[in-house]
Design a protein around this motif. Structure first.
Motif, PDB file in Angstrom:
ATOM      1  N   MET A 199       0.839  -1.192   0.000  1.00  0.00           N
ATOM      2  CA  MET A 199       0.000   0.000   0.000  1.00  0.00           C
ATOM      3  C   MET A 199       0.878   1.247   0.000  1.00  0.00           C
ATOM      4  O   MET A 199       2.026   1.211   0.450  1.00  0.00           O
ATOM      5  N   TYR A 200       0.316   2.343  -0.503  1.00  0.00           N
ATOM      6  CA  TYR A 200       1.099   3.578  -0.603  1.00  0.00           C
ATOM      7  C   TYR A 200       0.162   4.776  -0.581  1.00  0.00           C
ATOM      8  O   TYR A 200      -1.045   4.663  -0.849  1.00  0.00           O
ATOM      9  N   LEU A 201       0.734   5.938  -0.288  1.00  0.00           N
ATOM     10  CA  LEU A 201       0.020   7.207  -0.404  1.00  0.00           C
ATOM     11  C   LEU A 201       1.024   8.300  -0.739  1.00  0.00           C
ATOM     12  O   LEU A 201       2.081   8.379  -0.113  1.00  0.00           O
ATOM     13  N   ASP A 202       0.681   9.123  -1.736  1.00  0.00           N
ATOM     14  CA  ASP A 202       1.486  10.268  -2.154  1.00  0.00           C
ATOM     15  C   ASP A 202       0.724  11.556  -1.877  1.00  0.00           C
ATOM     16  O   ASP A 202      -0.514  11.585  -1.983  1.00  0.00           O
ATOM     17  N   VAL A 203       1.432  12.608  -1.540  1.00  0.00           N
ATOM     18  CA  VAL A 203       0.866  13.951  -1.458  1.00  0.00           C
ATOM     19  C   VAL A 203       1.662  14.842  -2.405  1.00  0.00           C
ATOM     20  O   VAL A 203       2.885  14.957  -2.284  1.00  0.00           O
ATOM     21  N   ASN A 204       0.958  15.421  -3.376  1.00  0.00           N
ATOM     22  CA  ASN A 204       1.596  16.284  -4.390  1.00  0.00           C
ATOM     23  C   ASN A 204       2.758  15.581  -5.078  1.00  0.00           C
ATOM     24  O   ASN A 204       3.811  16.162  -5.351  1.00  0.00           O
ATOM     25  N   GLY A 205       2.569  14.280  -5.342  1.00  0.00           N
ATOM     26  CA  GLY A 205       3.569  13.508  -6.054  1.00  0.00           C
ATOM     27  C   GLY A 205       4.706  12.992  -5.210  1.00  0.00           C
ATOM     28  O   GLY A 205       5.592  12.292  -5.726  1.00  0.00           O
TER      29      GLY A 205
END
Length: 282
Positions: A199-205
């Protein structure tokens, strides 16, 4: 199968994703992705359909939450050992339970609106578990038999509301739009091991969260066992099972929180991808 709901808010139709990635309309077969449709018999009925006999949905319609008429939105806190470590919290003896208000539920790509006065809104990619069969006093050996499928949840949180206001975590978890769910419900036969999902999460790339459900303190089966000994779980109930490290609260040397105009992108292997722009209530 990958089941979904599409259309304008409040008027979503049921659909499925065919093997070619095309959206097919199920509204001539079922009323919604809810209730008895989530049972083994209901899902077997849908598996028996030829997707090519279903109307193809053209274009790129809005996707709603992948489950309709959600009964309870149960959430488990501090359920990843590496996340507990980054926040300095002790490993809990039992699953920490809080509830997210159903009014927080939105589609996977809907805008997330920070509440008025918020300065500490945070992100949390989580594995969502959708109950398909009523369960009470279930042992963990049989727990996963009661699951209809799995989905991606962003457990958006306002940390000051969560911890700085007298009361329970629910205050900081239940703001409008704080429960993006989907894009689709992946039936349990396509997820042989819910404890082996990246699983992952990016903020503004920028990559913020990288994790795996393998570091859960309490497995999906253990959570279902525990909750079912407290209250009955019904078809359509959703359990959001906790988040891996990399939340804004845990950033060093100082926490980092969302601002209006930010973009969150997140996903779980095999379960799809979400994208939310962030706005601010005034």
């Amino acid at each position: 199968m990958k089941l979904l709901r599409y259309g304008e808010t409040g008027n979503e139709k049921p659909g499925l994703l065919d093997p070619h990635g095309d959206l097919r309309d199920l509204s001539g077969v079922i009323g919604d992705i809810a209730g008895d449709v989530l049972s083994d018999a209901g899902l077997d009925r849908l598996r028996g359909l030829d997707p090519h006999d279903l109307p193809r949905v053209e274009g790129s319609p809005r996707l709603g939450a992948c489950v309709g008429d959600i009964g309870k939105f149960c959430c488990i806190g501090l359920n990843y050992s590496d996340h507990a470590a980054e926040t300095g919290a002790a490993i809990p003896d039992h699953p920490i339970l809080f509830m997210k208000a159903n009014s927080a539920i939105v589609g996977p790509n809907d805008k997330v609106m920070m509440p008025r006065g918020s300065t500490r809104t945070d992100w949390e990619v989580e594995l969502g578990v959708v109950i398909g069969k009523t369960c009470k006093y279930v042992d963990r050996a049989q727990a996963l038999d009661h699951v209809a499928g799995y989905c991606v949840v962003n457990d958006v949180s306002e940390r000051h509301f969560q911890s700085g206001l007298t009361g329970q975590w629910t205050k900081g978890k239940s703001c409008d739009t704080f429960g993006p769910t989907g894009p689709w419900l992946v039936t349990r036969d396509e997820v042989p091991d819910p404890q082996a999902l990246a699983m992952y999460l990016d903020v503004n790339g920028k990559r913020m969260q990288t994790g795996s459900t393998s570091t859960m303190i309490f497995s999906v089966a253990a959570i279902i066992e525990h909750l079912s000994h407290l209250f009955t779980l019904h078809p359509g109930d959703v359990i959001s099972t906790g988040t891996p490290p990399g939340v804004g609260l845990g950033m060093k040397p100082e926490p980092v929180y969302l601002r209006s105009g930010d973009v969150m992108e997140l996903g779980i292997a095999g379960l799809g991808h979400q994208r939310q722009e962030v706005g601010q209530d005034t």
